[in-house]
Design an enzyme around this catalytic site. Sequence first.
Site, mmCIF file in Angstrom:
data_model
loop_
_atom_site.group_PDB
_atom_site.id
_atom_site.type_symbol
_atom_site.label_atom_id
_atom_site.label_comp_id
_atom_site.label_asym_id
_atom_site.label_seq_id
_atom_site.Cartn_x
_atom_site.Cartn_y
_atom_site.Cartn_z
ATOM 1 N N TYR A 279 0.528 -1.670 0.035
ATOM 2 C CA TYR A 279 0.281 0.164 0.353
ATOM 3 C C TYR A 279 1.061 1.153 -0.148
ATOM 4 O O TYR A 279 2.109 1.509 0.670
ATOM 5 C CB TYR A 279 -0.986 0.116 1.002
ATOM 6 N N SER B 247 7.318 4.361 8.723
ATOM 7 C CA SER B 247 7.330 2.330 7.829
ATOM 8 C C SER B 247 5.967 2.226 7.879
ATOM 9 O O SER B 247 5.400 2.463 8.916
ATOM 10 C CB SER B 247 8.396 1.807 8.379
ATOM 11 N N LYS B 248 6.362 1.715 6.600
ATOM 12 C CA LYS B 248 4.305 0.547 6.683
ATOM 13 C C LYS B 248 3.979 -0.376 7.558
ATOM 14 O O LYS B 248 3.428 -0.506 8.492
ATOM 15 C CB LYS B 248 4.505 0.069 5.169
ATOM 16 N N ARG B 249 5.432 -1.023 7.838
ATOM 17 C CA ARG B 249 5.423 -1.892 9.062
ATOM 18 C C ARG B 249 5.317 -1.805 10.342
ATOM 19 O O ARG B 249 3.148 -2.168 10.803
ATOM 20 C CB ARG B 249 6.388 -3.355 8.662
#
Length: 504
Positions: A19, A263-265
């Site tokens: 995403y 960050s995406k995570r």
Amino acid sequence: MTEFTGSVRVRFAPSPTGYLHIGGVRTALFNWLFARHHGGQFILRIEDTDEKRYVPGAADDLMASLRWVGIEWDEGPDIGGPHAPYVQSLRHEAGIYRPFVEQLLENGHAYFSFTTEEELEQLKADALARGVKAFRFRGPEREWPLERQRELAATGRPYTVRLKTPTTGVTAFRDLVRGGDRIEVKNEELYDIVLLKSTGMPLYHLAHLVDDHLMEITHVLRSDEWVASTPYHVLLYQAFGWDPPLFAHLPPILRQDGRGKLSKRKDDVSANRFWERGYLPDAMFNYLALQGWSFDGYTEIMTRAEIVERFSLERVQPSPARWNPEKLLDMNGIYIRRLSTEEVADAIAPYLVRAGFISDPPGDAERAYLLQLTPLIHERLKELGEAPDLLAFFFRDVTYDDPALLIPKKLDAATTAGALRAVRERLLLLEPWDHARLEEELRALGEELALKPGQLFGTIRVAITGRTVAPPLFDTLVALGKQRVLHRLAVAAATLAPATGEHR
RNA sequence: GGCCCCAUCGUCUAGCGGCCUAGGACGCCACCCUCUCAAGGUGGAGAUCGCGGGUUCGAAUCCCGCUGGGGUCACCA
């Protein structure tokens, strides 16, 4: 040198690995703003040369996210353009990159490298063990005649093609975000980057640069994390004999706690997430424009047109911005309040549908009712997604999980139950059922019962909504309708005093 | 660790040598409005401009060093 005359062409080149997160949207936004401000073109290009990290559907998702905030492109994967295709894997299949690799091989700026990943890892480990402070790989083949390199490659042995970076001198470039200051790196600090993987697929360094050149990109505005690799890109432009574009490295958006970039995570910052929660595109657009850019330090709420007109790289801050969801929330509230009742009703309808409160699509009666309810929560909304919760008691029976909440300060259960029954009695024959009459009667009743407005209205509020915090009382009573109000008053009174007043 | 970048209230920022005893916004705290919550209004706390040297008549603004933070060191982008 920071002046540029001519047609501006910029691009946003994400990789479809998941995403799109808010930092990516900001990068896209600044490119878009820059293009629009200068009347140039904004190009979207998908960089999917990493087969391992490819996530199916990610490219479509990412385009949807960009369109959501109102960033549209002049050339791109779905709409095409003079330099199509705009997807690197497709360009690779079309054989676009290979000739450029050949060109560098022929002019001596690149070479076949037969060192495998495993060998490289070993070399690095050994070097570090010997006390080398930084491992800078340069393959032995860089000294070989090209013919010898080709012969070995022809035997079928796996190879990569690497850039032959100079070992002396410096490589420098200017950065528009830093006022055109030079950023300089000693060439001895560099290593021979891979241009072509052993799979035959070009690496980002090569692919993006060839594409930028072919697509006539004039300015590269990208995230700060790219400055370290920019010297390689400058060297590549030199190797090809091309003029490099102008660079501008945008400040990173740091996490809320300031420890590292978003960050995406670790952070819940996908653009989709904000879409789902009910953030308005205009609010997101405005907030993101202010992440690293400012107009005059005073003006914050601006229309898209104003931001486009005022945007400039000179006013982009080189220092990092920090993710501030509270500010975004505040701004979203401002934008929601600026909408009309109709607009808000339409905007919250999908949330009510999802909550099962109204049908999909809403019927005429439902829509009319929604239009009646919307003003009650309009200025209280900060995220559209809050609407179902704020309006729940209009669509569901209420329960008194904590009956004590029904009892106002300084009152007991029996007195409260009596008051609620008195209210019910008083409203039974009330006509007409409107705000003015309700307020008139209930205020009078309050005085008769020797209760302060806050006490009486408070208990009625809990009785009809099941909660202590709710929209203004009289409007709520009107919207709820007489029947439901009378019913809830009776239930609330019974909850406090089960017997109906008859003792034994 | 090497290299690169950055450095004004908790956060986002204004400030590009004197207008700054540093302005605005978010958040926070009061008070007003008020049937709760919001919204709105008023006021307040909050920054010795990271530290230390210079340059200058004069520095948050220019230079150097230090410190701190971030980024980057992949056959990822």
